[in-house]
Design a protein around this motif. Sequence first.
Motif, mmCIF file in Angstrom:
data_model
loop_
_atom_site.group_PDB
_atom_site.id
_atom_site.type_symbol
_atom_site.label_atom_id
_atom_site.label_comp_id
_atom_site.label_asym_id
_atom_site.label_seq_id
_atom_site.Cartn_x
_atom_site.Cartn_y
_atom_site.Cartn_z
ATOM 1 N N PRO A 36 45.809 24.982 47.433
ATOM 2 C CA PRO A 36 46.174 26.171 48.225
ATOM 3 C C PRO A 36 46.260 27.452 47.405
ATOM 4 C CG PRO A 36 47.650 24.346 48.716
ATOM 5 C CD PRO A 36 46.782 23.911 47.586
ATOM 6 N N ARG A 37 46.646 27.375 46.152
ATOM 7 C CA ARG A 37 46.804 28.582 45.329
ATOM 8 C C ARG A 37 45.621 28.806 44.397
ATOM 9 N NH1 ARG A 37 52.678 28.714 42.900
ATOM 10 N NH2 ARG A 37 51.763 30.588 42.056
ATOM 11 N N TYR A 38 44.475 28.241 44.716
ATOM 12 C CA TYR A 38 43.286 28.394 43.881
ATOM 13 C C TYR A 38 42.828 29.853 43.872
ATOM 14 C CZ TYR A 38 38.497 28.032 42.290
ATOM 15 O OH TYR A 38 37.325 28.215 41.602
ATOM 16 N N ARG A 112 49.131 45.478 48.262
ATOM 17 C CA ARG A 112 48.654 44.127 48.554
ATOM 18 C C ARG A 112 47.300 44.160 49.258
ATOM 19 N NH1 ARG A 112 52.701 40.090 47.810
ATOM 20 N NH2 ARG A 112 54.694 41.064 47.397
ATOM 21 N N ALA A 113 46.481 45.113 48.851
ATOM 22 C CA ALA A 113 45.155 45.233 49.436
ATOM 23 C C ALA A 113 44.209 44.186 48.888
ATOM 24 C CB ALA A 113 44.586 46.630 49.162
ATOM 25 N N LEU A 114 44.425 43.745 47.676
ATOM 26 C CA LEU A 114 43.520 42.811 47.021
ATOM 27 C C LEU A 114 44.179 41.447 46.921
ATOM 28 C CD1 LEU A 114 40.737 42.763 45.636
ATOM 29 C CD2 LEU A 114 41.897 43.229 43.495
ATOM 30 N N THR A 115 43.502 40.429 47.421
ATOM 31 C CA THR A 115 43.961 39.049 47.293
ATOM 32 C C THR A 115 42.780 38.195 46.870
ATOM 33 O OG1 THR A 115 43.566 38.663 49.645
ATOM 34 C CG2 THR A 115 45.808 39.231 49.012
ATOM 35 N N MET A 116 43.057 36.945 46.568
ATOM 36 C CA MET A 116 41.987 36.022 46.189
ATOM 37 C C MET A 116 41.912 34.913 47.229
ATOM 38 S SD MET A 116 42.433 35.882 42.088
ATOM 39 C CE MET A 116 40.794 35.844 41.432
ATOM 40 N N THR A 117 40.700 34.585 47.639
ATOM 41 C CA THR A 117 40.470 33.540 48.627
ATOM 42 C C THR A 117 40.221 32.218 47.909
ATOM 43 O OG1 THR A 117 38.092 33.909 48.683
ATOM 44 C CG2 THR A 117 39.434 35.231 50.183
ATOM 45 N N ASN A 118 39.986 31.166 48.677
ATOM 46 C CA ASN A 118 39.660 29.861 48.113
ATOM 47 C C ASN A 118 38.161 29.658 47.942
ATOM 48 O OD1 ASN A 118 42.308 29.233 47.987
ATOM 49 N ND2 ASN A 118 42.305 27.764 49.649
ATOM 50 N N ASP A 119 37.371 30.661 48.205
ATOM 51 C CA ASP A 119 35.915 30.560 48.084
ATOM 52 C C ASP A 119 35.535 30.490 46.609
ATOM 53 O OD1 ASP A 119 33.213 30.580 48.537
ATOM 54 O OD2 ASP A 119 33.113 32.711 49.061
ATOM 55 N N TYR A 120 34.928 29.386 46.187
ATOM 56 C CA TYR A 120 34.611 29.194 44.779
ATOM 57 C C TYR A 120 33.121 29.160 44.497
ATOM 58 C CZ TYR A 120 34.142 24.405 46.443
ATOM 59 O OH TYR A 120 33.791 23.291 47.154
ATOM 60 N N GLU A 121 32.280 29.271 45.477
ATOM 61 C CA GLU A 121 30.839 29.203 45.263
ATOM 62 C C GLU A 121 30.306 30.598 44.951
ATOM 63 O OE1 GLU A 121 29.749 27.298 48.902
ATOM 64 O OE2 GLU A 121 29.670 25.359 47.895
#
Length: 189
Positions: A36-38, A112-121
């Motif tokens: 979840p926190r990737y 908090r405009a920038l976050t990281m998703t779980n998309d790794y490709e």
Amino acid sequence: MPDFLKPVSGLRVTFGGMFQPSITEQYPEEKRPTAPRYHGRHQLNRHPDGLEKCIGCELCAWACPADAIYVEGADNTPDERYSPGERYGRVYQINYLRCIGCGLCIEACPTRALTMTNDYELADDNRADLIYEKDRLLAPLPPGVEPPPHAMAPGSTEENYYRGEITSDGRVTPLPTPTVREGAREPRP
């Protein structure tokens, strides 16, 4: 133990692993879920009414140890408003050839405009396609929401946006004020 058997005893783990069943992942066909926190691909978030949260302050670019982020801010005008603040990020680029996925840019963002998703490709066969522009980083618009530029919600201020009091249909709904619990101390004057 005789000297000529010492190299063979060192290979005991190797020989033991040769006869165990192999564990093979069928990656492109079967994708396993990430933690979840990737920390994967970045995303520029929006307010519920479609305005961008990025105010073009460039703090994320300053915090990046790999110099992978480039931001160029511009001023909002009454006719063209992209964010609720005075400024917005006119140019926003992340170079994934340099990004090390540390997340310092996320911590530096004041809105908090920038976050990281779980998309790794993020692999590609063309180096230019790994420099993500703002159009590929922006979160998709919610259904039925007008894309920016447009005016702020009627009767709202920047503070309403930053508190999360704006709905997707452009109304201001103030959050309830926290109450003091029974038995809790009142703050000192």
